[in-house]
Design an enzyme around this catalytic site. Structure first.
Site, PDB file in Angstrom:
ATOM      1  CB  ALA A   1      -0.042   8.653   9.330  1.00 45.02           C
ATOM      2  CD  GLU A   2       3.392   3.050   7.583  1.00 43.64           C
ATOM      3  OE1 GLU A   2       3.860   2.502   6.564  1.00 43.64           O
ATOM      4  OE2 GLU A   2       3.105   2.406   8.615  1.00 43.64           O
TER       5      GLU A   2
ATOM      6  CG  MET B   1       8.206  -7.937   5.546  1.00 43.63           C
ATOM      7  SD  MET B   1       8.191  -6.552   6.716  1.00 43.63           S
ATOM      8  CE  MET B   1       8.071  -7.456   8.264  1.00 43.63           C
TER       9      MET B   1
ATOM     10  NE  ARG C   1      20.257 -11.998   5.587  1.00 46.55           N
ATOM     11  CZ  ARG C   1      18.974 -11.838   5.908  1.00 46.55           C
ATOM     12  NH1 ARG C   1      18.274 -10.869   5.352  1.00 46.55           N
ATOM     13  NH2 ARG C   1      18.382 -12.621   6.781  1.00 46.55           N
TER      14      ARG C   1
ATOM     15  CG  HIS D   1      10.314   1.579  11.663  1.00 48.32           C
ATOM     16  ND1 HIS D   1      10.470   0.215  11.579  1.00 48.32           N
ATOM     17  CD2 HIS D   1      10.109   1.856  12.969  1.00 48.32           C
ATOM     18  CE1 HIS D   1      10.375  -0.309  12.794  1.00 48.32           C
ATOM     19  NE2 HIS D   1      10.158   0.668  13.652  1.00 48.32           N
TER      20      HIS D   1
ATOM     21  CG  LEU E   1      18.397  -4.742   2.084  1.00 43.05           C
ATOM     22  CD1 LEU E   1      18.081  -3.313   1.698  1.00 43.05           C
ATOM     23  CD2 LEU E   1      18.389  -5.634   0.844  1.00 43.05           C
TER      24      LEU E   1
ATOM     25  CB  SER F   1      -0.986  -0.001   1.168  1.00 33.14           C
ATOM     26  OG  SER F   1      -0.327   0.180   2.389  1.00 33.14           O
TER      27      SER F   1
HETATM   28  C1  GRF Z   1       4.072  -0.589   6.759  1.00 34.24           C
HETATM   29  O1  GRF Z   1       3.458  -0.427   8.003  1.00 34.24           O
HETATM   30  C2  GRF Z   1       5.505  -0.189   6.813  1.00 34.24           C
HETATM   31  O2  GRF Z   1       5.739   0.869   7.692  1.00 34.24           O
HETATM   32  C3  GRF Z   1       6.166  -1.421   7.333  1.00 34.24           C
HETATM   33  O3  GRF Z   1       5.475  -2.472   6.707  1.00 34.24           O
HETATM   34  C4  GRF Z   1       4.151  -2.058   6.364  1.00 34.24           C
HETATM   35  C5  GRF Z   1       4.018  -2.267   4.895  1.00 34.24           C
HETATM   36  O4  GRF Z   1       2.721  -2.100   4.429  1.00 34.24           O
HETATM   37  N1  GRF Z   1       7.582  -1.372   7.095  1.00 34.24           N
HETATM   38  P1  GRF Z   1       2.446  -2.033   2.872  1.00 34.24           P
HETATM   39  O5  GRF Z   1       2.986  -3.312   2.228  1.00 34.24           O
HETATM   40  O6  GRF Z   1       3.112  -0.820   2.328  1.00 34.24           O
HETATM   41  O7  GRF Z   1       0.957  -1.956   2.738  1.00 34.24           O
END
Ligand code: GRF
Length: 321
Positions: free
Chosen positions: A175-176, A92, A67, A111, A95, A16
């Site tokens: 908010a992100e 996830m 990795r 984050h 690195l 998202s």
């Molecule tokens: C978000 O909350 C981001 O801050 C964290 O993982 C989530 C990812 O969500 N690192 P999306 O895949 O962007 O919907």
């Protein structure tokens, strides 16, 4: 306007944030565009969305790979797509330091906490358990240490009575989506922002001994020596006299050196109006590939040119140390 910066987004899931970045990049005058969405999970829903929107995708499961091997493929895909920046959005995987170093200053992450609070996982549960009034999100540069690079922007999100980690996470995600496109846009535009460029120059200039800022003909400059009798060693120039350059003017050793640099490296140097005649050269700052170490070296050289011997001797002693 400058060409939009090219961005590869790495995701592992929903994507998202990637979608927020993508749609923001389609608004008028966006300073970046997505050239690739890559994932370590071939089933990540974000990949299908990116494809539907006509963005190139790359997927490679990390399962059964080291990795570093996996990462090299991801990185190679970003490079092949011409990315200037890698933007992690719910990626996830941690690195390796090698990759992080190769992209130093060109890799961002989001984050879901107000860093330095709660690096790592379960950020919302931890904020609720601590009784925090606010949770939030942070965009930061990626460094070797997890969630510890320079913070580029943050937004707070109020924790409400009865919030669970899930309800809070939903609002933080909203908010992100506001934060990431804005901060990324500002970050990739820095190289053309006179205020930002000036601040970088000022930090470097004022780090030199006995230097101070002084306006000259309406532009900021830097002098070495006392407030009364100091001499200029740098002038900041923001698109003066019809040139497109944002630059810092520094003293060259000779007119020959000046003419030669301007002729052989016109992308990096120019001969400024008026000042050029007395041996000042313009270092162009608003250009791709600018190296700040190089600017720092020129400033020091120009400082030496103007500084009284007692100060240059001090500098020599410090450098021999
Ligand atoms: C978000 O909350 C981001 O801050 C964290 O993982 C989530 C990812 O969500 N690192 P999306 O895949 O962007 O919907």
């Amino acid at each position: 306007m400058a060409e939009p910066a090219k961005v590869a987004v790495f995701i592992s899931g929903t994507g998202s944030n990637m979608a927020a970045l993508l749609y923001a990049s389609r608004l008028p005058d966006a300073p970046y565009r997505l050239v690739l969405v890559a994932s370590n999970d071939p089933d990540a829903p974000g990949l299908a969305l990116a494809e539907a929107e006509g963005i190139a995708t790359f997927a490679l499961s990390h399962k059964g790979m080291t990795r570093s091997d996996h990462e090299q493929h991801m990185e190679q895909a970003a490079r092949a797509a011409g990315a200037d920046y890698i933007v992690l959005a719910g990626y996830m995987r941690v690195l390796t330091p090698e990759t992080v170093q190769r992209w130093a200053g060109r890799m961002l992450n989001i984050h879901p906490s107000l860093l330095p609070l709660y690096p790592g996982l379960d950020t919302h549960a931890r904020a609720i358990a601590a009784g925090d009034e606010y949770a939030g999100a942070t965009v930061h540069l990626v460094t070797e240490d997890l969630d510890a690079g320079e913070v580029l922007g943050q937004v707070k999100v109020a924790v409400t009575t009865g919030d669970t980690p899930e309800t809070l996470a939903k609002r933080v995600l909203i908010a992100e989506h506001q934060l990431y496109p804005r901060v990324l846009g500002e970050y990739v535009s820095r190289g053309n922002d006179p205020q930002h460029l000036f601040e970088r120059v000022r930090d470097l200039a004022l780090a030199l001994p006995e230097s101070h800022e002084r306006t000259s003909h309406g532009s900021p400059g830097f002098r070495v020596g006392s407030e009364k009798s100091g001499k200029f060693f740098a002038h900041f120039s923001d698109r003066h006299h019809g040139v497109d350059h944002i630059a810092v003017l520094v003293k060259t050793g000779s007119m020959d050196e000046l003419e030669n640099l301007v002729e052989t490296q016109p992308q990096a140097y120019y001969k400024p109006a008026y000042y050029g005649a007395s041996g000042w050269i313009g270092l162009i700052l608003n250009r791709p590939g600018l190296e700040w170490d190089h600017v720092a070296e020129w400033l020091e050289r120009s400082w030496r040119h103007s500084a009284p011997p007692r100060l240059t001797r001090l500098m020599d002693a410090a450098e021999d140390f």
